[in-house]
Design an enzyme around this catalytic site. Structure first.
Site, PDB file in Angstrom:
ATOM      1  N   CYS A 142       0.925  -1.382   0.022  1.00 53.06           N
ATOM      2  CA  CYS A 142      -0.001  -0.159  -0.037  1.00 53.06           C
ATOM      3  C   CYS A 142       1.074   1.329   0.056  1.00 53.06           C
ATOM      4  O   CYS A 142       1.489   1.641  -1.221  1.00 53.06           O
ATOM      5  CB  CYS A 142      -1.167  -0.146   1.027  1.00 53.06           C
ATOM      6  SG  CYS A 142      -2.269   1.188   1.062  1.00 53.06           S
ATOM      7  N   HIS A 247      -3.727  -4.981  -0.373  1.00 57.38           N
ATOM      8  CA  HIS A 247      -3.295  -5.506   0.934  1.00 57.38           C
ATOM      9  C   HIS A 247      -3.587  -7.153   1.035  1.00 57.38           C
ATOM     10  O   HIS A 247      -4.797  -7.642   0.928  1.00 57.38           O
ATOM     11  CB  HIS A 247      -4.455  -5.088   2.113  1.00 57.38           C
ATOM     12  CG  HIS A 247      -4.307  -3.462   2.293  1.00 57.38           C
ATOM     13  ND1 HIS A 247      -3.291  -3.117   3.373  1.00 57.38           N
ATOM     14  CD2 HIS A 247      -4.482  -2.304   1.895  1.00 57.38           C
ATOM     15  CE1 HIS A 247      -3.196  -1.811   3.435  1.00 57.38           C
ATOM     16  NE2 HIS A 247      -4.004  -1.371   2.377  1.00 57.38           N
ATOM     17  N   GLU A 249      -2.545  -9.052   3.180  1.00 57.87           N
ATOM     18  CA  GLU A 249      -2.936  -9.701   4.428  1.00 57.87           C
ATOM     19  C   GLU A 249      -4.485  -9.516   4.762  1.00 57.87           C
ATOM     20  O   GLU A 249      -5.068  -9.903   5.736  1.00 57.87           O
ATOM     21  CB  GLU A 249      -2.305  -8.731   5.643  1.00 57.87           C
ATOM     22  CG  GLU A 249      -2.476  -7.432   5.757  1.00 57.87           C
ATOM     23  CD  GLU A 249      -2.116  -6.441   4.934  1.00 57.87           C
ATOM     24  OE1 GLU A 249      -1.782  -6.677   3.744  1.00 57.87           O
ATOM     25  OE2 GLU A 249      -2.236  -5.253   5.366  1.00 57.87           O
ATOM     26  N   ASP A 290     -23.882  -7.697  15.612  1.00 60.03           N
ATOM     27  CA  ASP A 290     -24.137  -6.898  16.755  1.00 60.03           C
ATOM     28  C   ASP A 290     -24.048  -7.464  17.977  1.00 60.03           C
ATOM     29  O   ASP A 290     -24.261  -8.491  18.292  1.00 60.03           O
ATOM     30  CB  ASP A 290     -25.855  -6.434  16.568  1.00 60.03           C
ATOM     31  CG  ASP A 290     -26.348  -5.857  15.340  1.00 60.03           C
ATOM     32  OD1 ASP A 290     -25.411  -5.159  14.772  1.00 60.03           O
ATOM     33  OD2 ASP A 290     -27.421  -5.593  15.107  1.00 60.03           O
ATOM     34  N   ASP A 448     -28.383   5.538  11.397  1.00 65.76           N
ATOM     35  CA  ASP A 448     -29.687   4.566  11.902  1.00 65.76           C
ATOM     36  C   ASP A 448     -30.966   5.663  11.767  1.00 65.76           C
ATOM     37  O   ASP A 448     -31.432   5.952  12.650  1.00 65.76           O
ATOM     38  CB  ASP A 448     -29.562   4.330  13.534  1.00 65.76           C
ATOM     39  CG  ASP A 448     -28.153   3.541  13.924  1.00 65.76           C
ATOM     40  OD1 ASP A 448     -28.045   2.153  13.234  1.00 65.76           O
ATOM     41  OD2 ASP A 448     -27.471   4.133  14.623  1.00 65.76           O
TER      42      ASP A 448
HETATM   43  O1  1PR Z   1     -23.879   5.298  18.368  1.00 63.55           O
HETATM   44  O2  1PR Z   1     -21.690   5.354  17.917  1.00 63.55           O
HETATM   45  O3  1PR Z   1     -22.451   4.105  19.973  1.00 63.55           O
HETATM   46  O4  1PR Z   1     -22.735   3.106  17.664  1.00 63.55           O
HETATM   47  C1  1PR Z   1     -23.847   2.118  18.042  1.00 63.55           C
HETATM   48  C2  1PR Z   1     -23.736   1.251  16.667  1.00 63.55           C
HETATM   49  O5  1PR Z   1     -24.731   0.039  17.206  1.00 63.55           O
HETATM   50  C3  1PR Z   1     -24.401   1.797  15.434  1.00 63.55           C
HETATM   51  O6  1PR Z   1     -23.551   1.515  14.273  1.00 63.55           O
HETATM   52  C4  1PR Z   1     -25.888   1.354  15.372  1.00 63.55           C
HETATM   53  O7  1PR Z   1     -26.163   1.117  14.308  1.00 63.55           O
HETATM   54  C5  1PR Z   1     -25.706  -0.172  16.336  1.00 63.55           C
HETATM   55  N1  1PR Z   1     -26.777  -0.144  17.040  1.00 63.55           N
HETATM   56  C6  1PR Z   1     -27.404   0.225  18.265  1.00 63.55           C
HETATM   57  N2  1PR Z   1     -28.271  -0.289  18.482  1.00 63.55           N
HETATM   58  C7  1PR Z   1     -28.585  -1.591  17.868  1.00 63.55           C
HETATM   59  C8  1PR Z   1     -29.693  -2.460  17.785  1.00 63.55           C
HETATM   60  O8  1PR Z   1     -29.844  -3.186  17.154  1.00 63.55           O
HETATM   61  N3  1PR Z   1     -30.676  -2.358  18.851  1.00 63.55           N
HETATM   62  N4  1PR Z   1     -27.693  -2.172  15.731  1.00 63.55           N
HETATM   63  C9  1PR Z   1     -27.704  -1.646  16.707  1.00 63.55           C
HETATM   64  C10 1PR Z   1     -27.594  -1.985  14.591  1.00 63.55           C
HETATM   65  C11 1PR Z   1     -28.378  -2.574  12.432  1.00 63.55           C
HETATM   66  C12 1PR Z   1     -27.501  -3.486  11.618  1.00 63.55           C
HETATM   67  C13 1PR Z   1     -27.984  -4.815  11.287  1.00 63.55           C
HETATM   68  C14 1PR Z   1     -28.634  -4.717  10.121  1.00 63.55           C
HETATM   69  C15 1PR Z   1     -28.916  -5.945   9.207  1.00 63.55           C
HETATM   70  N5  1PR Z   1     -27.923  -3.010  13.850  1.00 63.55           N
HETATM   71  O9  1PR Z   1     -26.182  -3.324  11.903  1.00 63.55           O
HETATM   72  O10 1PR Z   1     -27.045  -5.659  11.446  1.00 63.55           O
HETATM   73  O11 1PR Z   1     -30.008  -3.915  10.169  1.00 63.55           O
HETATM   74  O12 1PR Z   1     -29.718  -6.710  10.238  1.00 63.55           O
HETATM   75  P1  1PR Z   1     -30.837  -7.686   9.205  1.00 63.55           P
HETATM   76  O13 1PR Z   1     -29.932  -8.177   8.021  1.00 63.55           O
HETATM   77  O14 1PR Z   1     -31.049  -8.742  10.138  1.00 63.55           O
HETATM   78  O15 1PR Z   1     -32.255  -7.089   8.806  1.00 63.55           O
HETATM   79  P2  1PR Z   1     -22.661   4.496  18.582  1.00 63.55           P
END
Ligand code: 1PR
Length: 593
Positions: A142, A247, A249, A290, A448
C-alpha cells in the site's frame, strides 16, 4: 519463535504525534521535488550512517522476516498473517536492521508525508534505498508501494524515496468513481511477477485514495495494473523487489498466497500466471455482528427486530445467536468480504472498559484475513475516576487490536448537527480527528434512520422523497429521521443531511441502516439507499432487511450501493453467504469468489 526486539514504532513518535506540528510536512517547491536515489533526504540522522554499515551475509533463520513498522497505525494484520504462515518477525530498530534483513516487508500505513518524515529523520530512507538498489528481497504494501515513487500529491507535493519514476496522485472523483477506492478489485497482470501467480481470477482488497499512474518512464517496473476509473499501478516488480498497492493480509486466502510466494519463493510450485476473469471492483457482501453483553454477563452476538434485541417471552432475554469470534471465523470461511462488529450498547458503556470487545477483535484478527470494522461508543469519555479518554484513544485501541475501520454512530450525528448549524468545521469532532489521523478510508459513519411519512414535501425542513410504496395512510412522501443511542432518540436531522455533512467532515464510507427494515427480511429500503448513494461520493453500504439472495441483486441493480450487509439471515443460517454470491454472479453482478 518470536524475535523479541522492541519495534521501531516504539522508538519513533506514534501516528498521533506525527500529525502534531512538531513534525513539519515537506512543502518542497515543484523544482526541488525529485529526490536523488543517491541522496534520499536530508536526514537528521539519529543512528550510525547506513553508508558505514556493511551488509552482512545472511545468517538468520529462513523463518524470520524483518518488518519495518514506523508506528503509523495498524500493522497487526500483517503480523498475524506472517505468524499464520509460520514466520516469526524481527522488527526494524535501526537502519542497519534494514540492510541486514534477509527479507523485508514494509507495510506502509497512514499518510505519505509523516511516513517520509520519519524515514528521513531516522536514516531509514537511505537504508531502504540502498537495500532496494542491492536487489534484496523487499515487499512494500500500500503506502509501502507509493513511497517508492518520486513524490506524492497527498498533502504535498512531498518527496518520496525516488526509486521509481512517477508521481502519486489522488483518484479523480469527478470521473464517476467513489473515492476512497475501497473493496475487492481485479488485477491485469502485465508480466511474470511470481508472487501474483495464484491471483488469476480472484479479486484482491484495496483501500486507498491515492495511486501511481503507469507511464513510459516506469513501465519496466509494472507487474500489474488495476482499473478504477482509469488504469493505475497495482503492483511493481524488479528482480527481488516487489510492492503491491492492495493488501495481501486482507485479501483472504489468495492474499496469503501472495505473501507465501514472496517469503518462500523456492518452495513454491511455479505456474504460469492464470488469465483472470475478474475485471472490476466487486460488490461486497458483508456479515454484521451486533454484539452486547447479555443479562448473564456474556458477550454475545444478538439480533433485533427493528432494533429490539429482546425475546418476546416472559424472560425478555437478550437474543443469543452465538459467540462473536466463532461466528466471525465461520463467515470468513464462508466467503464474507468484510466483517463488522457493532458494540450496540457502546453508547452507554465505555468501550475501553469493555475489554471483551477488544479481545474479540484480537482473537478474530488472528485468523480472519478480510477487513474488520468495529463500531459502538466511539466518543470522548471521562470515566468514574475522572480520567479523560479522547475518541482518538478509543479508536487507536481498536486499531491496535485488529480493526481496519472504525464506525461512528451517535457522535457523528452530533458533529453533523453542529456543522450544519455553524457551517464551521471545528476539527474537534471524533469523526474529524480520527479521519485526519488515520485517513478517511478508516472511518465509517453508521446511520440509523427511521422513516417518517409526510403528505407534502414542504411539511418538514429535511430532504423528502416520493415513496415507491405509499405510507399506511396513503402518504406519498417520507423523510428519514436520524437517531442516536441505538435508535432510542430521534434527532432533528435527516439521513440525507447527515450523509452530506459527514462526507465533508471526513467519513470514508457510510453504513446505511434502516430501523423500519431491520430484521424484517423484506428487503433493503431501496428508496433510502438510492437517495443516499446518489447523494455522496463515498461508498455506501446498504443494510437492514435482507431476507433472500434476490434482495442483494435488487439493491445493486436499483441503487449505487457498493456493498450489501446482512445479519439475521446469516446468523440463523437461513441463507449461506455463498448462495448470495452465486445468485449475484448469475445476475451478472461481479463479486469476489
Ligand atoms: O452510536 O456510535 O455507539 O454506535 C452504535 C452502533 O450500534 C451503531 O452502528 C448502530 O447502528 C448499532 N446499534 C445500536 N443499537 C442497535 C440495535 O440493533 N438495537 N444495531 C444497533 C444496529 C443494525 C445493523 C443490522 C442490520 C442488518 N444494527 O447493523 O445488523 O440492520 O440486520 P438484518 O440483516 O437482520 O436486517 P454508537
Amino acid at each position: 519463535m518470536e524475535v523479541t526486539a522492541a519495534p521501531f514504532s516504539s522508538i519513533v513518535p506514534s501516528r498521533q504525534n506525527l500529525s502534531s506540528s512538531s513534525f513539519s510536512i515537506f512543502a518542497s517547491s515543484p523544482t526541488s521535488l525529485f529526490l536523488s536515489r543517491k541522496n534520499p533526504g536530508n536526514a537528521n540522522l539519529k543512528y550510525k550512517s547506513p553508508r558505514s554499515i556493511s551488509v552482512r551475509a545472511s545468517s538468520t533463520s529462513d523463518s524470520v522476516v524483518t518488518l519495518l513498522d514506523y508506528g503509523a497505525g495498524n500493522v497487526r494484520s500483517i503480523r498475524n498473517a506472517l505468524r499464520h504462515l509460520g514466520f516469526s518477525i524481527k522488527d526494524v530498530q535501526t537502519p542497519g536492521d534494514i540492510l541486514n534483513a534477509d527479507r523485508l516487508i514494509f507495510p506502509g500505513v497512514g499518510a505519505f508525508s509523516p511516513a517520509m518524515d520519519v524515514l528521513n529523520k531516522t536514516g531509514m530512507a537511505e537504508a531502504l534505498c540502498k537495500y532496494i538498489e542491492n536487489d534484496r528481497p523487499f515487499l512494500g504494501i500500500c503506502l509501502g508501494l507509493q513511497l517508492l515513487f518520486e513524490s506524492s500529491e497527498e498533502n504535498g507535493p512531498v518527496k518520496g524515496l525516488g526509486v521509481i519514476p512517477g508521481i502519486v496522485g489522488r483518484f479523480d472523483s469527478s470521473a464517476d468513481i467513489r473515492v476512497p477506492h475501497i473493496g475487492w478489485n481485479a488485477l491485469q497482470v502485465r508480466k511474470d511477477s511470481e508472487i501474483l501467480d495464484d491471483v488469476g481470477s480472484h479479486h484482491v482488497y484495496f483501500v486507498h485514495s491515492y495511486r501511481a499512474i503507469p507511464s513510459n518512464e516506469n513501465k519496466e517496473w509494472i507487474s500489474s495494473t488495476c482499473n478504477y476509473g482509469e488504469s493505475f499501478i497495482s503492483s511493481i516488480r524488479r528482480g527481488n523487489v516487489h510492492a503491491v498497492q492492495f493488501h495481501p493480509e486482507k485479501s483472504g486466502e489468495v492474499g496469503l498466497s501472495v505473501l507465501r510466494r514472496f517469503l518462500d519463493p523456492k518452495s513454491q510450485h511455479r505456474q504460469k500466471p492464470m488469465e483472470g476473469k475478474a475485471s472490476k471492483l466487486a460488490k461486497r457482501v458483508i456479515a454484521c455482528l451486533d454484539v452486547r453483553t447479555n443479562d448473564k454477563g456474556d458477550l454475545v452476538v444478538t439480533k433485533g427486530d427493528q432494533y429490539d434485541v429482546r425475546e418476546q417471552s416472559n424472560e425478555n432475554e437478550v437474543r443469543n445467536l452465538g459467540k462473536p469470534v466463532d461466528l466471525a471465523r465461520q463467515y470468513y470461511k464462508d466467503g464474507a468480504d468484510e466483517i463488522s462488529f457493532l458494540n450496540i450498547t457502546g453508547f452507554r458503556d465505555f468501550p475501553l472498559g469493555d475489554l471483551p470487545m477488544i479481545q474479540v477483535l484480537r482473537y478474530t484478527s488472528e485468523n480472519v484475513f478480510v477487513p474488520l470494522t468495529v463500531g459502538g461508543g466511539i466518543r470522548d469519555f471521562t470515566d468514574a475516576s475522572g480520567r479523560y479518554y479522547s475518541s482518538l484513544e478509543v479508536a487507536a485501541e481498536y486499531f491496535r487490536s485488529g480493526a481496519d475501520k472504525i464506525s461512528i454512530g451517535s457522535d457523528a450525528v452530533y458533529a453533523a448537527e453542529e456543522f450544519i448549524k455553524s457551517g464551521v468545521k471545528t476539527g474537534k469532532s471524533s469523526l474529524e480527528q480520527i479521519s485526519r489521523v488515520y485517513g478517511n478510508q478508516a472511518v465509517v459513519v453508521s446511520i440509523d434512520p427511521r422513516r417518517v411519512f409526510v403528505n407534502h414535501p414542504d411539511d418538514v425542513p429535511y430532504k423528502v422523497i416520493r415513496l415507491t410504496n405509499p405510507g399506511p395512510n396513503g402518504e406519498e412522501y417520507a423523510w428519514y429521521q436520524c437517531t442516536v443511542s441505538g435508535g432510542r432518540e430521534g434527532r432533528p436531522i435527516g439521513a440525507y443531511e447527515l450523509a452530506k455533512a459527514v462526507e465533508e467532515l471526513g467519513a470514508g464510507e457510510i453504513l446505511l441502516n434502516c430501523i423500519d427494515c431491520d430484521g424484517q427480511g423484506k428487503g433493503f429500503d431501496i428508496d433510502l439507499v438510492k437517495l443516499i448513494s446518489d447523494s455522496v461520493g463515498i461508498p455506501v453500504i446498504a443494510s437492514s432487511g435482507a431476507g433472500i439472495p434476490e434482495h442483494f441483486s435488487e439493491v445493486f441493480e436499483k441503487t449505487n450501493a457498493s456493498a450489501g450487509l446482512a445479519a439475521g439471515i446469516f446468523h440463523r443460517k437461513e441463507v449461506p453467504i455463498q448462495s448470495v454470491k452465486e445468485h449475484l454472479l448469475e445476475k451478472g453482478i461481479e463479486v469476489r469468489i
